[in-house]
Design an enzyme around this catalytic site. Structure first.
Site, short mmCIF file in Angstrom:
data_model
loop_
_atom_site.label_atom_id
_atom_site.label_comp_id
_atom_site.label_asym_id
_atom_site.label_seq_id
_atom_site.Cartn_x
_atom_site.Cartn_y
_atom_site.Cartn_z
CG HIS A 96 98.47 8.99 21.90
ND1 HIS A 96 99.03 8.25 20.89
CD2 HIS A 96 99.33 9.98 22.17
CE1 HIS A 96 100.19 8.78 20.58
NE2 HIS A 96 100.40 9.83 21.34
NE ARG A 97 99.43 14.77 21.21
CZ ARG A 97 99.13 14.75 22.51
NH1 ARG A 97 97.97 14.30 22.91
NH2 ARG A 97 100.00 15.17 23.40
CE LYS A 101 101.44 12.71 7.83
NZ LYS A 101 101.49 11.75 6.72
CE LYS A 125 109.46 6.97 12.26
NZ LYS A 125 109.56 6.63 10.83
CG ASP A 130 107.16 17.32 21.47
OD1 ASP A 130 106.49 16.45 22.07
OD2 ASP A 130 108.01 18.02 22.02
CE LYS A 137 105.39 2.90 7.16
NZ LYS A 137 106.35 3.92 7.64
CB SER A 394 104.48 14.37 6.81
OG SER A 394 104.84 13.59 5.71
N1 GLU Z 1 107.04 6.73 5.68
C1 GLU Z 1 107.74 7.72 6.45
C2 GLU Z 1 108.16 7.17 7.80
O1 GLU Z 1 108.31 6.00 7.96
C3 GLU Z 1 106.97 9.03 6.53
C4 GLU Z 1 105.67 8.98 7.25
C5 GLU Z 1 104.85 10.25 7.13
O2 GLU Z 1 105.34 11.24 6.60
O3 GLU Z 1 103.70 10.22 7.57
O4 GLU Z 1 108.43 7.89 8.72
#
Ligand code: GLU
Length: 501
Positions: A96-97, A101, A125, A130, A137, A394
């Protein structure tokens, strides 16, 4: 685990043709009479509890909940004269975005269920914080300790190549980061591999975050998740009503804390809470056992000992308990599980005596245990809020990479000059000198790390207040986790409704 065979096998799978799970199954620690569900089912159950409090269009909760893509890859690497075949996954939970990540985990027991659960948590998360990403993952079935640096580089580059070739690594589509078993070193290899594949992409360096500062990383990324735990807990303690719900009073000073896991997250969280907030770390649970000391353990000393001895057994001035997991049940103010998922299940939840559970790991409390705590009125600060510092920083790193300039570069000296003028003006009007310690603060120009900490602190505070408004404002919402899901689901739902499915 990798097995020596010949040949390669790569597969792109859409959810409708879900691959069977490969790699060992991580079993929840449950007794025979209490059957625990898998990590993914656990995340989905908690999602369902929250979705039930919302009036969403039929089918939308299902769409939000499901993982869109799971890519499984097997690839060979020639190691010590033998062809070894490794199995890895990259799950894309929600687009959706974009980009999506989430970290890449190296562990001997990683599997598809786990990758899907962790990708889902990334979606929630990012929405809650935001941070404008979908969730993803990755995992590689490997015990990194069995390989030397050169071999790990070979394996990582090959894995990165396999993922990038199919769009599972890209600055605009999918941006990995460190997770358990990986760190800045692996991210640097991934970035370099990607740059070699796409040399004309001016944004190539933004294909992965968590890189070392020298290779396009950002100040404060290594400490970010632990720092976020600290900022999240500080915000909790700024709200006396919430503190009272946990049966606590005051602030973090003097609070008795037990931490499970002295990895990157647990180490930084415990260190900052001890050194900067005056908390007392009375227990540290590690792989080989737990250390307990009512006087308090010095985190730096335990970490140095652990590094030297590959464990905490034998650390002086503390009681060593071989069966470390029983220390989860010890009396304390705050229990911080910072290791891995499924640590607090319905089997041990009734024995947990901590007043507040602060989830620094992803998924340390199962859905059954969570329901038990919620019914009992025990306060749990949920993972996808409390450990969001990593992905938040990040995000800052990705912005830095895309803008090709470090934060603070343009205005730092200007702020210093402006500050000096302010001091001069005050002194000329007042006719006396501003004390040196105050003058220094006013004259200070913010550097990259100051921008990062300020942005992280603001993000943690804002998200807490959003969860809190729902927690206290909606009688159907019994606990903070449900409130966090409600906030996240509403944001994702409105993004689907505004943009179309
Ligand atoms: N692995 C970390 C998490 O579970 C960081 C993920 C990230 O920075 O993209 O939130």
């Amino acid at each position: 685990m990798p097995v020596p065979i010949n040949g390669t096998e790569t597969m792109v799978k859409k959810l409708s043709r879900k691959v069977s799970r490969d790699g060992a199954v991580r079993k929840p620690a449950a007794t025979a009479e209490h059957k625990e569900v898998s990590f993914l089912e656990s995340v989905n159950k908690m999602f369902d509890r929250a979705a039930a409090t919302l009036d969403l269009p039929p089918g939308l909760p299902e769409l939000i909940k499901r993982c869109l893509w799971v890519y499984q890859v097997r690839f060979p690497v020639k190691i010590r004269g033998k062809i070894m075949v490794f199995t890895g996954w990259r799950g894309v939970h929600s687009e959706h975005r974009l980009p999506t990540k989430g970290g890449i985990r190296y562990a001997p027991v990683v599997g598809q269920d786990e990758v899907e659960a962790l990708a889902a948590l990334m979606t929630y998360k990012c929405a809650l914080m935001d941070v404008p990403y979908g969730g993803s993952k990755g995992g590689l079935c490997i015990n990194p300790k069995e390989y030397n640096e050169e071999e790990l580089e070979q394996i990582t580059r090959r894995f990165a190549n396999e993922l990038a070739r199919r769009g599972f690594i890209s600055p605009s589509l999918n941006v990995p980061a460190p997770d358990m078993g990986t760190g800045a070193r692996e991210m640097a290899w991934i970035a370099d591999e990607y740059r070699r594949m796409y040399p004309s992409d001016i944004d190539a360096i933004a294909c992965v975050t968590g890189k070392p500062p020298i290779a396009g990383g950002i100040a404060g990324r290594v400490e970010a998740t632990g720092r976020g735990v600290q900022y999240g807990l500080r915000e909790f303690f700024r709200n006396p009503k919430d503190v009272a719900r946990a049966g606590l009073t005051g602030d973090l000073a003097g609070k008795r804390i037990i931490v499970q896991g002295l990895g990157n997250v647990g180490y930084h969280a415990a260190k900052f809470l001890q050194e900067e907030d005056g908390a007392r770390i009375i227990g540290i649970i590690e792989r080989d056992g737990a250390l307990v000391s009512e006087r308090g353990l010095i985190v730096e000393e335990v970490a140095a000992y652990k590094k030297q001895h590959q464990g905490v057994c034998g650390f002086p001035d503390a009681t060593f308990v071989k069966n470390g997991s029983v220390i989860l049940e010890e009396d304390c103010d705050i229990l911080i599980p910072a290791a891995t998922e499924n640590q607090i299940t319905i089997a041990n939840a009734p024995r947990i005596r901590a007043k507040l559970i602060a989830e620094a790991a992803n998924g340390p409390v199962t859905s059954e245990a969570d329901k038990f705590f919620s019914d009992a009125g025990k306060v749990v600060i949920p993972d996808f809020y409390l450990n969001a510092g990593g992905v938040t920083v990040s995000y800052f790193e990705w912005i830095k990479n895309l803008s090709h300039i470090r934060f603070g570069r343009m205005d730092r000296r200007m702020m210093e000059v402006r500050g000096a003028h302010v001091i001069e003006a005050i002194e000329s009007v007042a006719g006396k000198k501003v004390p040196e310690h105050l003058a220094r603060q006013v004259k200070y120009g913010a550097d990259e790390i100051d921008h990062i900490r300020s942005g992280l602190d603001d993000t943690m505070r804002k998200a807490y207040q959003e969860m809190r408004d729902v927690w206290h404002g909606n009688p159907k919402v019994p606990d903070i986790r449900t409130a966090a899901f409600v906030v996240a689901i509403q944001k994702i739902a409105s993004s689907y409704q505004e943009m179309g499915i």
